[in-house]
Design a protein around this motif. Sequence first.
Motif, short mmCIF file in Angstrom:
data_model
loop_
_atom_site.label_atom_id
_atom_site.label_comp_id
_atom_site.label_asym_id
_atom_site.label_seq_id
_atom_site.Cartn_x
_atom_site.Cartn_y
_atom_site.Cartn_z
N ASP A 60 0.87 -1.55 -0.08
CA ASP A 60 -0.08 0.02 0.17
C ASP A 60 1.00 1.05 -0.46
O ASP A 60 0.69 2.08 0.24
CB ASP A 60 -0.67 -0.31 1.11
N GLY A 61 1.85 1.25 -0.31
CA GLY A 61 3.46 2.30 0.32
C GLY A 61 3.30 2.33 1.46
O GLY A 61 4.36 3.33 1.32
N LYS A 62 3.50 2.15 1.71
CA LYS A 62 3.83 2.43 3.52
C LYS A 62 3.95 0.95 4.11
O LYS A 62 5.12 0.94 4.91
CB LYS A 62 3.00 2.75 4.34
N THR A 97 -3.15 1.17 -3.85
CA THR A 97 -3.56 2.25 -2.88
C THR A 97 -4.40 2.53 -2.51
O THR A 97 -5.65 2.18 -2.87
CB THR A 97 -2.42 4.56 -2.83
N LYS A 98 -4.90 3.80 -1.34
CA LYS A 98 -6.94 4.06 -1.97
C LYS A 98 -6.66 4.86 -3.23
O LYS A 98 -6.23 5.65 -3.34
CB LYS A 98 -6.16 5.28 -0.65
#
Length: 122
Positions: free
Chosen positions: A49-51, A121-122
């Motif tokens: 999710d990028g994190k 991602t969102k």
Amino acid sequence: MKKIFVLAFLIMTLTACSSTKLSFSEIENVPDYVAEVINPENRLQSINDGKGSYIVFHSSGDVEANLETKGDTIIIKFDEANLQGDAKPHTFYLTTSPEYDVLDVWVNGESIPFDNVTVKTK
């Protein structure tokens, strides 16, 4: 081919988490944007999710998960017990730091590759 996916996953994870500490925990509530890409046909799936990364492991039993490190390698060990019925997803969230270059997943003492690595991602 699967090793390429693992390497791509690690590069994305390490790039996104340059200042993050190593952590690994099972989660109960999966965000909708992650749930929509979970594939029940995949035994082991990673969704970045990028994190950090959601590690989804499908099993028809109870799952005990442990995290170890060895040099530049993160080792996730899943041990299954009481196998019965249909497989259900067990979802974990992993954050890492740049010192780790390799992710190795073991199930019941056997190393297995990811079936799918996704960036969402969102």
